[in-house]
Scaffold this active site. Sequence first.
Site, PDB file in Angstrom:
ATOM      1  CB  SER A  74      -0.888  -0.007   1.254  1.00  0.00           C
ATOM      2  OG  SER A  74      -1.467   1.259   1.471  1.00  0.00           O
TER       3      SER A  74
ATOM      4  CE1 TYR B  39      -4.339  -1.984   4.682  1.00  0.00           C
ATOM      5  CE2 TYR B  39      -3.635   0.238   4.096  1.00  0.00           C
ATOM      6  CZ  TYR B  39      -4.034  -1.032   3.724  1.00  0.00           C
ATOM      7  OH  TYR B  39      -4.123  -1.363   2.395  1.00  0.00           O
TER       8      TYR B  39
END
Length: 334
Positions: A129, A154
């Site tokens: 990501s 995350y």
Amino acid sequence: MNKKYLITGAAGFIGYYLSKKLLEKGETVIGIDNINDYYDVNLKHARLGILKKYENFKFTREDISNKEKILEIFKVEKPNIVVNLAAQAGVRYSIENPDVYIKSNVEGFFNVLEACRYYPVEHLIYASSSSVYGNNKKVPFEESDSVDNPVSLYAATKKSNELMAYTYSHLYKIPATGLRFFTVYGPMGRPDMAYFGFTDKYFNNEEIHIYNNGDFENDLYRDFTYVDDIVEGIEKLIDKGPNKDNLHRVFNIGNNNPEKLMTFILTLEKCLSKSLNKDIEFKKIYEPIKAGDVPKTYASTDKLQLEIGFKPKTSIEEGLQKFTDWYVKYYRKL
């Protein structure tokens, strides 16, 4: 000879589009997804319903954190290529529900790596990501930049995926490629994403909250990437195959053309107006930037362009028009 693909997160947004593209080419796809309720499961079932029409699609409802089951699927199916897209997504949700991120993104990915170790594959492609860049001030973000300071759990799990993949690639000669996705959007996208939520709120007659302090000059910038462009990039990487001399690699996969958040929102209004055939305007409330949000995400895609000739083609006007047309039809808003 056709390859056998194992795609985790096959009922997810990118997983669905990639699976569909491969199935259309006549490839065999083994889909895995736990259909969790992080967002509307009806949308996941709608995506799956389309995939299940293909004879060359086989689906197993399973969680990648179930190691025994994942190893069994690999043993039986013997996939040639694995694309790991299953993950608990979302920056803000990771602040409220950290446990699920460790279970899915760390334990789950570890299980996929273990399966690739015991049942060797030609290529493992996995989702990282843009959030791994944390609060990096230098833009565009380049793969050689330091990613040692994630500002959300995350992001930390995605950084750990890259480290784990590197280690397994080094120890067990697993050809692995990590992809740092930059704000992917499009029809049948994730309802937790801002553009989808803004559209929902318009039809619910609610205000949209914009976390940029109402500061148009110093607005948040995002590298919005249309889903078809992402899928094309993954396809080209699959076709090119892994690098024999450098078994683990990481690439940015984004638009390389950042837009101000307000430009994106105003374009969304215009596209929705066109889909509805009437002028509409969102009710806007401006708030401070949220904890964990990065002011500017902007991908350098030079490395991927050099590797496979990757160059996104879809403008936000075109991409958002496709989204709003789909939304209005899917939710019967006309």
